[in-house]
Write a protein that holds these residues in place. Sequence first.
Motif, PDB file in Angstrom:
ATOM      1  N   ALA A  21      -4.481   3.672   3.078  1.00  0.00           N
ATOM      2  CA  ALA A  21      -3.932   2.781   4.102  1.00  0.00           C
ATOM      3  C   ALA A  21      -4.486   1.365   3.959  1.00  0.00           C
ATOM      4  CB  ALA A  21      -4.243   3.335   5.494  1.00  0.00           C
ATOM      5  N   TRP A  22      -5.773   1.278   3.679  1.00  0.00           N
ATOM      6  CA  TRP A  22      -6.435  -0.029   3.505  1.00  0.00           C
ATOM      7  C   TRP A  22      -5.814  -0.803   2.345  1.00  0.00           C
ATOM      8  CZ3 TRP A  22     -10.819  -2.100   6.101  1.00  0.00           C
ATOM      9  CH2 TRP A  22     -11.429  -3.192   5.484  1.00  0.00           C
ATOM     10  N   ASP A  23      -5.680  -0.137   1.206  1.00  0.00           N
ATOM     11  CA  ASP A  23      -5.149  -0.801   0.018  1.00  0.00           C
ATOM     12  C   ASP A  23      -3.660  -1.102   0.140  1.00  0.00           C
ATOM     13  OD1 ASP A  23      -7.687  -0.533  -0.950  1.00  0.00           O
ATOM     14  OD2 ASP A  23      -7.221   1.032  -2.409  1.00  0.00           O
ATOM     15  N   ALA A  24      -2.929  -0.236   0.841  1.00  0.00           N
ATOM     16  CA  ALA A  24      -1.503  -0.485   1.042  1.00  0.00           C
ATOM     17  C   ALA A  24      -1.287  -1.802   1.780  1.00  0.00           C
ATOM     18  CB  ALA A  24      -0.865   0.665   1.827  1.00  0.00           C
ATOM     19  N   TYR A  25      -2.104  -2.044   2.788  1.00  0.00           N
ATOM     20  CA  TYR A  25      -1.997  -3.309   3.517  1.00  0.00           C
ATOM     21  C   TYR A  25      -2.358  -4.486   2.608  1.00  0.00           C
ATOM     22  CZ  TYR A  25      -2.605  -6.832   7.142  1.00  0.00           C
ATOM     23  OH  TYR A  25      -2.497  -7.980   7.905  1.00  0.00           O
TER      24      TYR A  25
ATOM     25  N   THR B  69       7.165   0.612  -1.288  1.00  0.00           N
ATOM     26  CA  THR B  69       7.422   1.950  -0.781  1.00  0.00           C
ATOM     27  C   THR B  69       6.429   2.265   0.329  1.00  0.00           C
ATOM     28  OG1 THR B  69       8.081   2.622  -3.022  1.00  0.00           O
ATOM     29  CG2 THR B  69       7.717   4.378  -1.420  1.00  0.00           C
ATOM     30  N   PRO B  70       6.879   2.773   1.483  1.00  0.00           N
ATOM     31  CA  PRO B  70       5.965   3.080   2.594  1.00  0.00           C
ATOM     32  C   PRO B  70       4.931   4.146   2.233  1.00  0.00           C
ATOM     33  CG  PRO B  70       8.241   2.988   3.364  1.00  0.00           C
ATOM     34  CD  PRO B  70       8.296   2.944   1.871  1.00  0.00           C
ATOM     35  N   VAL B  71       3.778   4.059   2.854  1.00  0.00           N
ATOM     36  CA  VAL B  71       2.694   5.021   2.639  1.00  0.00           C
ATOM     37  C   VAL B  71       3.145   6.443   2.981  1.00  0.00           C
ATOM     38  CG1 VAL B  71       0.370   5.717   3.367  1.00  0.00           C
ATOM     39  CG2 VAL B  71       0.909   3.295   3.065  1.00  0.00           C
ATOM     40  N   VAL B  72       4.002   6.591   4.011  1.00  0.00           N
ATOM     41  CA  VAL B  72       4.410   7.925   4.439  1.00  0.00           C
ATOM     42  C   VAL B  72       5.190   8.663   3.356  1.00  0.00           C
ATOM     43  CG1 VAL B  72       4.403   7.419   6.902  1.00  0.00           C
ATOM     44  CG2 VAL B  72       6.475   6.964   5.569  1.00  0.00           C
ATOM     45  N   PHE B  73       5.742   7.932   2.384  1.00  0.00           N
ATOM     46  CA  PHE B  73       6.356   8.554   1.219  1.00  0.00           C
ATOM     47  C   PHE B  73       5.336   8.787   0.109  1.00  0.00           C
ATOM     48  CE2 PHE B  73      10.273   6.670   3.007  1.00  0.00           C
ATOM     49  CZ  PHE B  73      11.125   7.745   2.901  1.00  0.00           C
ATOM     50  N   VAL B  74       4.596   7.734  -0.207  1.00  0.00           N
ATOM     51  CA  VAL B  74       3.719   7.751  -1.376  1.00  0.00           C
ATOM     52  C   VAL B  74       2.579   8.753  -1.227  1.00  0.00           C
ATOM     53  CG1 VAL B  74       2.112   6.387  -2.769  1.00  0.00           C
ATOM     54  CG2 VAL B  74       4.266   5.379  -1.992  1.00  0.00           C
ATOM     55  N   ALA B  75       1.903   8.749  -0.093  1.00  0.00           N
ATOM     56  CA  ALA B  75       0.705   9.578   0.072  1.00  0.00           C
ATOM     57  C   ALA B  75       0.982  11.069  -0.121  1.00  0.00           C
ATOM     58  CB  ALA B  75       0.069   9.315   1.431  1.00  0.00           C
TER      59      ALA B  75
ATOM     60  N   ALA C 121      -0.789   4.923   8.586  1.00  0.00           N
ATOM     61  CA  ALA C 121       0.371   4.091   8.261  1.00  0.00           C
ATOM     62  C   ALA C 121       1.287   3.941   9.470  1.00  0.00           C
ATOM     63  CB  ALA C 121       1.141   4.704   7.093  1.00  0.00           C
ATOM     64  N   VAL C 122       1.463   5.018  10.230  1.00  0.00           N
ATOM     65  CA  VAL C 122       2.310   4.968  11.420  1.00  0.00           C
ATOM     66  C   VAL C 122       1.623   4.220  12.556  1.00  0.00           C
ATOM     67  CG1 VAL C 122       3.459   6.347  13.191  1.00  0.00           C
ATOM     68  CG2 VAL C 122       3.549   7.078  10.799  1.00  0.00           C
ATOM     69  N   ALA C 123       0.347   4.543  12.786  1.00  0.00           N
ATOM     70  CA  ALA C 123      -0.370   3.987  13.934  1.00  0.00           C
ATOM     71  C   ALA C 123      -0.805   2.535  13.729  1.00  0.00           C
ATOM     72  CB  ALA C 123      -1.589   4.849  14.242  1.00  0.00           C
ATOM     73  N   VAL C 124      -1.232   2.216  12.502  1.00  0.00           N
ATOM     74  CA  VAL C 124      -1.804   0.885  12.253  1.00  0.00           C
ATOM     75  C   VAL C 124      -0.830  -0.042  11.530  1.00  0.00           C
ATOM     76  CG1 VAL C 124      -3.695  -0.365  11.156  1.00  0.00           C
ATOM     77  CG2 VAL C 124      -4.116   1.881  12.179  1.00  0.00           C
ATOM     78  N   LEU C 125      -0.143   0.471  10.512  1.00  0.00           N
ATOM     79  CA  LEU C 125       0.750  -0.370   9.719  1.00  0.00           C
ATOM     80  C   LEU C 125       2.162  -0.432  10.299  1.00  0.00           C
ATOM     81  CD1 LEU C 125      -0.312   0.700   6.104  1.00  0.00           C
ATOM     82  CD2 LEU C 125      -1.232  -1.134   7.545  1.00  0.00           C
ATOM     83  N   GLY C 126       2.441   0.395  11.299  1.00  0.00           N
ATOM     84  CA  GLY C 126       3.734   0.338  11.954  1.00  0.00           C
ATOM     85  C   GLY C 126       4.879   0.939  11.163  1.00  0.00           C
TER      86      GLY C 126
ATOM     87  N   VAL D 107       1.289  -0.284  -7.197  1.00  0.00           N
ATOM     88  CA  VAL D 107       2.567  -0.938  -7.471  1.00  0.00           C
ATOM     89  C   VAL D 107       3.662  -0.314  -6.607  1.00  0.00           C
ATOM     90  CG1 VAL D 107       4.351  -1.336  -9.207  1.00  0.00           C
ATOM     91  CG2 VAL D 107       1.946  -1.623  -9.816  1.00  0.00           C
ATOM     92  N   ALA D 108       3.669   1.011  -6.520  1.00  0.00           N
ATOM     93  CA  ALA D 108       4.659   1.684  -5.677  1.00  0.00           C
ATOM     94  C   ALA D 108       4.508   1.273  -4.215  1.00  0.00           C
ATOM     95  CB  ALA D 108       4.522   3.198  -5.823  1.00  0.00           C
ATOM     96  N   LEU D 109       3.275   1.087  -3.757  1.00  0.00           N
ATOM     97  CA  LEU D 109       3.036   0.734  -2.360  1.00  0.00           C
ATOM     98  C   LEU D 109       3.502  -0.677  -2.011  1.00  0.00           C
ATOM     99  CD1 LEU D 109      -0.499   2.317  -1.779  1.00  0.00           C
ATOM    100  CD2 LEU D 109       1.633   2.968  -0.637  1.00  0.00           C
ATOM    101  N   THR D 110       3.745  -1.515  -3.012  1.00  0.00           N
ATOM    102  CA  THR D 110       4.235  -2.862  -2.723  1.00  0.00           C
ATOM    103  C   THR D 110       5.664  -2.839  -2.201  1.00  0.00           C
ATOM    104  OG1 THR D 110       4.992  -3.216  -5.012  1.00  0.00           O
ATOM    105  CG2 THR D 110       2.732  -3.904  -4.461  1.00  0.00           C
TER     106      THR D 110
END
Length: 285
Positions: A164-168, A235-241, A108-113, A230-233
């Motif tokens: 990460a894939w699905d979050a994007y 909320t950042p991955v760094v929280f959710v995961a 999430a940090v490296a690829v999704l920024g 739904v949360a990932l729409t």
Amino acid sequence: MTPLGFALVLAAALCHATWNFFVKRINGGPELIWLFSVLSVALYLPLAVAIWVRSAAFDLTQLSFIAGSTGLHLGYFLVLQAGYRTGDLSLVYPTARATGPLLSSGLAVAVLGEAISWQIAAGAVVIVFGVFMLTGGVRRSAGNATVSLAFGIGAGTLIGSYTAWDAYAVSALAVPPLLMDYASSAGRSIVLAPVAFRRRADVLRHWREHRGGVLAIAVFNPLAYILVLVALTFTPVVFVAPIREISVLVTVLMGSLLLGEGNLRHRLGWSAVILAGVVLLASSA
């Protein structure tokens, strides 16, 4: 993290722990994955159709991400099932949940920024460390524990990848969360159909002896991940995961109390550490 995002992830964690408990208790193979996937497709069909009708036509990029998600999830289920057949629920599952958030947060940090603060990082580290120690740490290195850890790490790698894939897909590409998961269930049903046909006696046995458990998996398996998506729409991955790891607490209690896997005092102690990490992360700005 917003209260709504936290509530969605918490509900997802409870659903996730519940369906994992039933998978372990039934102790099936790919035929069980096919059975509950087919039932999920049937149960969620009305909602999927309703959302599909209201959605715009998908482009090639969206369809590619849906197909990729289906493959990653199928691999996860197969690795997880193999681990459950050879190891403890309360060892395989927590190990997978420790590996997953490390990889997904890094991606999430490296690829999704996505940005990460010291409090988010500290909370994630506390959670992952608690889950690692929950499995016995470096002392659990022989026999069945080694096999369980290997399967857990493999499943965790797939968890981190598909998160990460699905979050994007749901946030940047606007793929509806329910349709994202529904496609995964439908894909598993198709790919595993030949296996299910060869093992149709086992399929019928699972349905005859564990109908309630199979139905529970069919309902809670998709629901757990739909809530996460739904949360990932928003909320950042760094929280959710990392916060999803609260499911480990519930799973450990189920494994110790309901499946007789023991070590309750040890597991409760490290579960408290995991919960402290969840609180630290969830309270960050």
